[in-house]
Structures are given as structure tokens and as C-alpha cells.
Design an enzyme around this catalytic site. Structure first.
Site, PDB file in Angstrom:
ATOM      1  N   CYS A   2      43.285  42.905  36.173  1.00 31.58           N
ATOM      2  CA  CYS A   2      42.962  42.204  34.944  1.00 31.58           C
ATOM      3  C   CYS A   2      43.409  40.761  35.020  1.00 31.58           C
ATOM      4  O   CYS A   2      44.336  40.408  35.745  1.00 31.58           O
ATOM      5  CB  CYS A   2      43.540  42.874  33.711  1.00 31.58           C
ATOM      6  SG  CYS A   2      44.881  42.021  32.928  1.00 31.58           S
ATOM      7  N   ARG A  27      39.665  40.284  39.280  1.00 28.65           N
ATOM      8  CA  ARG A  27      40.769  41.209  39.008  1.00 28.65           C
ATOM      9  C   ARG A  27      40.401  42.281  37.987  1.00 28.65           C
ATOM     10  O   ARG A  27      41.222  43.161  37.684  1.00 28.65           O
ATOM     11  CB  ARG A  27      41.968  40.429  38.488  1.00 28.65           C
ATOM     12  CG  ARG A  27      42.499  39.433  39.494  1.00 28.65           C
ATOM     13  CD  ARG A  27      43.532  38.557  38.850  1.00 28.65           C
ATOM     14  NE  ARG A  27      44.749  39.303  38.607  1.00 28.65           N
ATOM     15  CZ  ARG A  27      45.861  39.146  39.314  1.00 28.65           C
ATOM     16  NH1 ARG A  27      45.904  38.297  40.286  1.00 28.65           N
ATOM     17  NH2 ARG A  27      46.926  39.851  39.034  1.00 28.65           N
ATOM     18  N   TRP A  74      40.349  45.482  33.134  1.00 26.52           N
ATOM     19  CA  TRP A  74      40.068  46.609  34.037  1.00 26.52           C
ATOM     20  C   TRP A  74      40.670  47.821  33.337  1.00 26.52           C
ATOM     21  O   TRP A  74      41.875  48.055  33.378  1.00 26.52           O
ATOM     22  CB  TRP A  74      40.707  46.375  35.398  1.00 26.52           C
ATOM     23  CG  TRP A  74      40.264  47.372  36.415  1.00 26.52           C
ATOM     24  CD1 TRP A  74      39.148  47.330  37.185  1.00 26.52           C
ATOM     25  CD2 TRP A  74      40.940  48.581  36.793  1.00 26.52           C
ATOM     26  NE1 TRP A  74      39.076  48.431  38.005  1.00 26.52           N
ATOM     27  CE2 TRP A  74      40.161  49.217  37.783  1.00 26.52           C
ATOM     28  CE3 TRP A  74      42.117  49.196  36.373  1.00 26.52           C
ATOM     29  CZ2 TRP A  74      40.526  50.426  38.370  1.00 26.52           C
ATOM     30  CZ3 TRP A  74      42.485  50.404  36.959  1.00 26.52           C
ATOM     31  CH2 TRP A  74      41.694  51.001  37.940  1.00 26.52           C
ATOM     32  N   ASN A  99      48.282  43.077  30.682  1.00 27.90           N
ATOM     33  CA  ASN A  99      47.905  43.584  31.999  1.00 27.90           C
ATOM     34  C   ASN A  99      48.888  44.680  32.345  1.00 27.90           C
ATOM     35  O   ASN A  99      50.094  44.456  32.291  1.00 27.90           O
ATOM     36  CB  ASN A  99      48.001  42.415  32.998  1.00 27.90           C
ATOM     37  CG  ASN A  99      47.850  42.846  34.437  1.00 27.90           C
ATOM     38  OD1 ASN A  99      47.420  43.965  34.722  1.00 27.90           O
ATOM     39  ND2 ASN A  99      48.202  41.976  35.350  1.00 27.90           N
ATOM     40  N   GLY A 100      48.389  45.866  32.676  1.00 27.64           N
ATOM     41  CA  GLY A 100      49.295  46.945  33.065  1.00 27.64           C
ATOM     42  C   GLY A 100      49.086  48.190  32.231  1.00 27.64           C
ATOM     43  O   GLY A 100      48.022  48.380  31.626  1.00 27.64           O
ATOM     44  N   GLU A 482      38.468  51.412  58.272  1.00 28.46           N
ATOM     45  CA  GLU A 482      38.238  50.208  57.475  1.00 28.46           C
ATOM     46  C   GLU A 482      36.732  49.961  57.303  1.00 28.46           C
ATOM     47  O   GLU A 482      36.270  49.582  56.224  1.00 28.46           O
ATOM     48  CB  GLU A 482      38.935  49.010  58.144  1.00 28.46           C
ATOM     49  CG  GLU A 482      38.721  47.668  57.496  1.00 28.46           C
ATOM     50  CD  GLU A 482      39.153  47.585  56.036  1.00 28.46           C
ATOM     51  OE1 GLU A 482      39.824  48.508  55.533  1.00 28.46           O
ATOM     52  OE2 GLU A 482      38.782  46.593  55.386  1.00 28.46           O
ATOM     53  N   LYS A 486      34.859  49.756  53.696  1.00 26.16           N
ATOM     54  CA  LYS A 486      34.025  48.621  53.267  1.00 26.16           C
ATOM     55  C   LYS A 486      32.678  49.121  52.775  1.00 26.16           C
ATOM     56  O   LYS A 486      32.184  48.703  51.749  1.00 26.16           O
ATOM     57  CB  LYS A 486      33.774  47.636  54.421  1.00 26.16           C
ATOM     58  CG  LYS A 486      34.852  46.687  54.831  1.00 26.16           C
ATOM     59  CD  LYS A 486      35.269  45.695  53.811  1.00 26.16           C
ATOM     60  CE  LYS A 486      36.325  46.302  52.965  1.00 26.16           C
ATOM     61  NZ  LYS A 486      37.669  46.061  53.060  1.00 26.16           N
ATOM     62  N   GLU A 489      32.999  50.914  49.427  1.00 26.70           N
ATOM     63  CA  GLU A 489      33.397  50.006  48.339  1.00 26.70           C
ATOM     64  C   GLU A 489      32.216  49.212  47.789  1.00 26.70           C
ATOM     65  O   GLU A 489      32.082  49.081  46.581  1.00 26.70           O
ATOM     66  CB  GLU A 489      34.427  48.986  48.850  1.00 26.70           C
ATOM     67  CG  GLU A 489      35.848  49.468  48.875  1.00 26.70           C
ATOM     68  CD  GLU A 489      36.801  48.400  49.412  1.00 26.70           C
ATOM     69  OE1 GLU A 489      37.864  48.240  48.835  1.00 26.70           O
ATOM     70  OE2 GLU A 489      36.477  47.740  50.422  1.00 26.70           O
ATOM     71  N   HIS A 505      36.241  69.465  65.442  1.00 31.88           N
ATOM     72  CA  HIS A 505      37.090  70.276  64.566  1.00 31.88           C
ATOM     73  C   HIS A 505      36.548  70.301  63.144  1.00 31.88           C
ATOM     74  O   HIS A 505      37.298  70.604  62.214  1.00 31.88           O
ATOM     75  CB  HIS A 505      38.527  69.744  64.604  1.00 31.88           C
ATOM     76  CG  HIS A 505      39.139  69.829  65.967  1.00 31.88           C
ATOM     77  ND1 HIS A 505      39.584  71.018  66.493  1.00 31.88           N
ATOM     78  CD2 HIS A 505      39.314  68.903  66.927  1.00 31.88           C
ATOM     79  CE1 HIS A 505      40.039  70.800  67.721  1.00 31.88           C
ATOM     80  NE2 HIS A 505      39.872  69.529  68.012  1.00 31.88           N
ATOM     81  N   LYS A 604      40.540  43.676  42.128  1.00 31.89           N
ATOM     82  CA  LYS A 604      41.447  43.116  43.127  1.00 31.89           C
ATOM     83  C   LYS A 604      42.870  43.206  42.596  1.00 31.89           C
ATOM     84  O   LYS A 604      43.073  43.215  41.397  1.00 31.89           O
ATOM     85  CB  LYS A 604      41.055  41.648  43.300  1.00 31.89           C
ATOM     86  CG  LYS A 604      41.607  40.997  44.534  1.00 31.89           C
ATOM     87  CD  LYS A 604      40.659  41.158  45.672  1.00 31.89           C
ATOM     88  CE  LYS A 604      41.155  40.510  46.927  1.00 31.89           C
ATOM     89  NZ  LYS A 604      40.500  41.103  48.092  1.00 31.89           N
TER      90      LYS A 604
HETATM   91  N1  GLU Z   1      45.970  49.258  29.966  1.00 35.11           N
HETATM   92  C1  GLU Z   1      45.249  48.200  29.345  1.00 35.11           C
HETATM   93  C2  GLU Z   1      43.856  48.647  28.915  1.00 35.11           C
HETATM   94  O1  GLU Z   1      43.343  49.653  29.387  1.00 35.11           O
HETATM   95  C3  GLU Z   1      45.192  46.942  30.182  1.00 35.11           C
HETATM   96  C4  GLU Z   1      44.299  47.084  31.359  1.00 35.11           C
HETATM   97  C5  GLU Z   1      44.212  45.820  32.215  1.00 35.11           C
HETATM   98  O2  GLU Z   1      45.220  45.536  32.894  1.00 35.11           O
HETATM   99  O3  GLU Z   1      43.137  45.198  32.205  1.00 35.11           O
HETATM  100  O4  GLU Z   1      43.274  48.006  28.118  1.00 35.11           O
END
Ligand code: GLU
Length: 609
Positions: A2, A27, A74, A99-100, A482, A486, A489, A505, A604
Site C-alpha cells: 500500500c 505497492r 492492497w 498500511n498494515g 524463478e 515470473k 505472476e 518421481h 510490491k
Molecule cells: N489492512 C488495511 C485494509 O485492508 C490496510 C491495507 C493496506 O496496507 O493497503 O484496508
């Protein structure tokens, strides 16, 4: 993950916030929003989707004002939607971006509901704004209310809070998610990454764990976890070029693939002398920390984990030290055994990967002799908390799928092999050979990039496939992993990698004409064994794409396309074979029309568990 941006200035800040969000969009990008205080009112605009949606909304209906916060999300709690997008607001007064993850959000939500607060979203974040609002009833200042609030939060947060009634102030708090303060003239900024603020300042101070700061136009006052005033060192940004720009390239990922020769050259500069890798590549006192090391424990996630896996082959074979590699999220939650004289190596592009950071802290408690991080972000948590740092100098990596960070990590790990080898059993000749190999890497990568057109043509074959298998042996096995990562992803094709000896196997059962098999085949001592594995696939009607040294004597035919890779020595082979696999995933994604730089569901810099 985020992106967070905040600003307090005399001028209108919406443009600055929006530009910051665009630069941080890698992010997190499921929704975005901004809240700005203007003439005593708190105004908010949020949109589901990319930052561009928000930009269009702000074009149509601009938000004037000099104090504001913005966020690109995110989602962790609550689906991506406009009502879950940040900023979240309490009672029309307090706005918050975060964020978090707040782990005790359910309990706090219950308490706040009992106090009469109404929740407008499903996020964990919303408890923060109501808590601050509640704490302001018993505290005089926004700073004190935020300090009281963070004491009640469990989990990880980087957060910025504003109050409509105190319009020229941001209060920021950091625990587990990075936050940087940007210093301007008569204006200040905050962000989750300095990249967001480069258009407005180059002077930054990173907050440390537990810090809370109040930021006004004229002042920045920082307090540590115990509420004591502290100063955090201000530094000029080391970012020399503005990575926020794609230049002539269609995608950041392609730009970053092509930047690899330069990124490697920059990283090697000043680190090799008299045909030896210098200890100081790992920091000023590195010799002291490295000289008695007999065992290396590498911890990383995702692409960085693959770099670590390749290094295990090198450290054990060439440096003569034993080595284990483990995924950070596993290491941190299991009881592991520590060997005497062990070095803990963490690898992370951002230096903020939550699981890797937690693993480092655990290792320090366990008493590892020394700790080293291989990292691309100066000033990041991993750099600050490790005894030694190998700074990657790859430049900012914006594409979510890591490319240049991976190859630069490989170069760093090869340097570590040479240095630890010198303290153990490596001959002078091998040290020289490694130094020479490192120095010729940028030119060899340049040559490998010449495969671009051939690979673009090849990519057509993959566009209608749903699965792919990657095979390699020895230190090319992690490269196959890797390559598979890629492809999945960015093109969303299901791809797996196997050590080719494992084929019979199990995975051989999957082989048919719809399952392309990609083989990485440098001319090494495992070549004959690999050739037998190729025959096993051929006998079952599989279609193969073999990236091979010209001396490996593979011939294209009906069942096999051979792509000759420039001849290279064994030290750089994993790095060189990575290049065509990066290009392959890029071109397949282009044909499939996916969002190359911002693939679905990913982000990211994974700062949450
Ligand atoms: N946990 C928060 C949410 O879901 C923040 C997510 C983030 O870091 O964007 O809104």
C-alpha cells in the site's frame, strides 16, 4: 504494501498527493483515496480501481486545501470497494490512512461499537480513526490521542491521521510498516516510500519502530515508543535518477529488465580490487563479522528466496561453508537449530518484507554470530537492524515482478561466496575467476538481452497454454523456479519448476502436448544427466523449449525448440539464464494482455505477514 502520502503546506496539496500515489501504485492498487482539509471542512474522494480513477474524479471535482492524506490500497480486510478504500473518517473530524494489519481489530470494533461509534467499512483500519476520535475526548492534542491509540493497537501499522478541527497538522505513527518524512521549505510531507516525494523534496528522515511524529508546515517533532523526543537523522536521497518514469519503455518491467547491465555495473563499482572481492562490499567492519563464519543461514521470500537457493550451491561447493536456505514465514514460526559460528543472511529488495524482518529479529534473539542483509533500500529496517548490509544499488524497482533486483542479488551472493571462500577453503585462482566473472557480467547480460526478438516470437506458443513446467539442475534449479514464478505472476499461467532429476518421481505424469516444458541447460557437468531428462520428456510427447549453451549440442526438431544462450562461465550462468526467462514471461504476458507491471492480487514490498 500500500502507498501512503501526506502533506501539510501553504499551497494546495491534491496534485502532490496524487503524483505520490501514482509513484507508489506498485505497492497496492485495488482502490485509492484522498482526504483534504479546506476552510474548516474535511473532504474525501475515493475510487475503486487504479489511481487513474481517482485522478479523473479529482479532475472533475477538485479538492483544494493544504493539509491532506492519500492512500492506494492492497486489501487485507474487506473486499476492494469504494467503501473500504482509505482514508477512513470518524464523525466527520478524524481521517486516517493505514498500511498494515491491526490484528486486534475485532475486539476494538466491539468496544468502539459499544461506545456508540458506527462503522462504515469492513476494514481493520477503521478502528484507528474512531479510537483517535474517542481518545481526543480525554487528551488535549492530536499527538497525545494518537500516542494513546497506538498503545492499544496490535499488529503492524504505518498510519497518518488528520483532524478537521486542527487543520495544519499531520500525526504519523510507525510500527512494522515504513514511513518517511520529507522536508520542504515551509512545508512537510510523509510517505511510505521516499520515491513518492521526489518531485517535492530530496531530504528525508525515516521513522523508527514505535515512533510517533507530529508534522506541521514549520516543524517536525518525533517521539520514540516511550514518548521521549528524539531526532532521526535527515539524509539527502541517494536516488540519482528518477525511477518514477518509464522513459521509452512500454512497461516498468521491460525497462528494469534492460537496466540490468547498468544495475550490475553500479553494484560492482568499488567492490573489486586486485582481482579480489573486497570485504567492505558488506560494510566497513565486515571483515570482523565474516572471518570466523562456518555456516550460513539464508532467509528470504519469493524471488529473493530463489536467489538464496542458488547461493547455497555456491557457498557449499566453492566457499566450503555449509548453508541452509529457508522461507522467512516458515523460519519465524518454527524452532530451528543454530550451528556454531553462523551468519544469518536476509535478502529483500525493499528491506521491509515483514516476515524476513521478523526472522531477522528472531535470529538475533537466538544469538547468531552476525547478520547481513542483501537489500536495495538504504535506510530500510533490514539495513538498520543488521550488522552488515550489502547495498544492491539496482535503483528503484517498480514492476511488481522482480527482475533487476534478482540478478543484482545473485551478484551480491556470488561476492559473498568469494569473501567467505577466502576465509575458508577457496583457492586464489578461484577468487580471481569469480572477480573476473563478476566484472564481465554487465556485458554478458547485454548480450543475453539480444535474445529479446527471438523470445518474443517464441512467446506466441505459450499464449493459449494453461500450464508450463520448468526444469533445471544444480544451481539452475532455482533459476527454473524463478522462471516459473515470473510466468505465473504476470501471465497467470500455472507454472511449476522441478529439479529435473525429480521428473520421474511424479511430474512426468503431467507431460503431454499441452504442457510446454522449459529447460535451462548450460554446458556444465550435469548436462548429460539433463539430456537424459529431456529424452524422458520427449518419449512422452512433450514439447520442449531448451535454453542452452551452443556447445551443449541440442538441436531443434519437431518436439524441441533450442534457444542458444551466449556462452558464459559457471559463476555467472544462473544469472545469464535468468534473462531469457524474464523476457519470456514478459512477452507471454504482453500477448495475453495482462497488467504486466501491476498483476492482479499482488503488490510490491510485502510489509504484512
Ligand atoms: N489492512 C488495511 C485494509 O485492508 C490496510 C491495507 C493496506 O496496507 O493497503 O484496508
Amino acid at each position: 504494501m500500500c502507498g501512503i502520502v501526506g502533506a501539510v503546506a501553504q499551497r494546495d496539496v491534491a496534485e502532490i498527493l496524487l503524483e505520490g500515489l501514482k509513484r507508489l501504485e506498485y505497492r497496492g492498487y485495488d482502490s485509492a483515496g484522498v482526504a483534504i482539509i479546506h476552510e474548516g471542512e474535511l473532504k474525501r474522494t475515493r475510487r475503486l480501481g487504479k489511481v487513474q480513477e481517482l485522478a479523473t474524479a479529482l479532475d472533475e471535482s477538485p479538492l483544494p486545501g493544504g493539509t491532506g492524506i492519500a492512500h492506494t490500497r492492497w486489501a487485507t480486510h474487506g473486499e476492494p470497494s469504494e467503501r473500504n478504500a482509505h482514508p477512513h473518517i470518524s464523525c466527520g473530524d478524524i481521517a486516517v490512512v493505514h498500511n498494515g494489519i491491526i490484528e486486534n481489530h475485532a475486539k476494538l470494533r466491539e468496544q468502539l461499537t459499544a461506545l456508540g461509534y458506527e462503522f462504515a467499512s469492513d476494514t481493520d483500519t477503521e478502528v484507528i480513526c474512531h479510537l483517535v476520535h474517542h481518545e481526543l475526548k480525554s487528551h488535549d492534542t492530536l499527538l497525545a490521542a494518537v500516542q494513546a491509540t497506538v498503545k492499544q493497537l496490535e499488529g503492524a501499522y504505518g498510519t497518518v491521521v488528520i483532524d478537521r478541527r486542527d487543520p495544519e497538522r499531520l500525526v504519523v505513527a510507525r510500527s512494522g510498516s515504513p514511513l518517511v518524512i520529507g522536508y520542504g521549505l515551509g512545508e512537510h510531507f510523509v510517505a511510505s516510500d521516499q520515491l513518492a516525494l521526489l518531485p517535492v523534496t530530496r531530504t528525508f528522515a525515516y521513522l523508527e519502530e514505535g515512533d510517533v511524529a507530529e508534522v506541521t508546515r514549520r516543524e517536525v517533532n518525533i517521539f520514540d515508543i516511550d514518548g521521549n523526543p528524539v531526532t532521526r537523522e535527515k539524509k539527502e536521497s541517494e536516488i540519482t535518477h528518477d525511477a518514477g518514469d518509464k522513459g521509452e519503455y512500454r512497461h516498468y518491467m521491460l525497462k528494469e529488465i534492460y537496466e540490468q547491465p547498468m544495475a550490475l555495473a553500479r553494484t560492482l563499482e568499488g567492490r573489486i580490487a586486485n582481482q579480489q572481492v573486497l570485504d567492505t562490499a558488506f560494510g566497513d567492519n565486515a571483515a570482523e563479522f565474516l572471518k570466523d563464519i562456518k555456516h550460513v543461514q539464508i532467509i528470504a521470500c519469493g524471488t529473493s528466496y530463489h536467489a538464496g537457493m542458488a547461493a547455497r550451491y555456491w557457498l557449499e561447493e566453492w566457499a566450503g561453508v555449509s548453508c541452509n536456505v529457508e522461507i522467512a514465514s516458515e523460519f519465524r514460526y518454527r524452532k530451528s537449530h543454530m550451528f556454531p559460528n553462523s551468519l544469518l543472511v536476509t535478502i529483500s529488495q525493499s528491506g521491509e518484507t515483514a516476515d524476513t524482518l521478523a526472522a531477522l529479529r528472531l535470529a538475533k534473539e537466538m544469538g547468531y554470530k552476525s547478520t547481513l542483509t542483501i537489500c536495495n533500500a538504504p535506510g530500510s529496517s533490514l539495513v538498520r537492524e543488521s550488522d552488515m548490509a550489502y547495498m544492491m544499488k539496482a535503483g528503484a524497482e517498480i514492476g511488481v515482478a522482480s527482475t533487476k533486483a534478482f540478478t543484482v542479488q545473485l551478484a551480491g551472493l556470488l561476492m559473498l561466496t568469494a569473501v567467505l571462500g577466502r576465509y575458508n577453503s577457496m583457492s586464489d585462482e578461484m577468487q580471481k575467476a569469480i572477480s573476473q566473472s563478476l566484472q564481465s557480467m554487465p556485458a554478458k547480460v547485454e548480450q543475453a538481452l539480444g535474445l529479446d526478438d527471438a523470445i518474443a516470437a517464441l512467446a506466441e506458443d505459450f499464449a493459449d497454454k494453461n500450464h508450463a513446467l520448468f526444469l533445471g539442475r544444480g544451481d539452475q534449479y532455482p533459476i527454473a523456479m524463478e522462471g516459473a514464478l515470473k510466468l505465473k505472476e504476470i501471465s497467470y499461467i500455472h507454472a511449476e519448476a522441478y529439479a529435473s532429476g525429480e521428473l520421474k518421481h511424479g511430474p512426468l505424469a503431467l507431460i503431454d502436448a499441452d504442457m510446454p516444458v522449459i529447460v535451462v541447460a548450460p554446458n556444465n557437468e550435469l548436462l548429460e544427466k539433463l539430456k537424459s531428462n529431456v529424452e524422458e520428456v520427449r518419449a512422452r510427447g512433450g514439447l520442449m523449449y531448451v535454453f542452452a549453451d551452443k556447445d551443449a549440442e541440442f538441436e531443434s526438431d519437431d518436439t524441441m525448440k533450442v534457444i542458444p544462450v551466449p556462452h558464459c562461465d559457471e559463476f555467472m550462468a544462473p544469472l545469464i539464464y535468468t534473462i531469457p526467462l524474464q523476457l519470456l514471461s514478459y512477452h507471454v504476458a504482453l500477448i495475453k494482455g495482462t497488467d504486466v507491471d501491476q498483476p492482479r492480487n499482488l503488490a510490491k514490498s510485502v510489509t504484512v505477514e
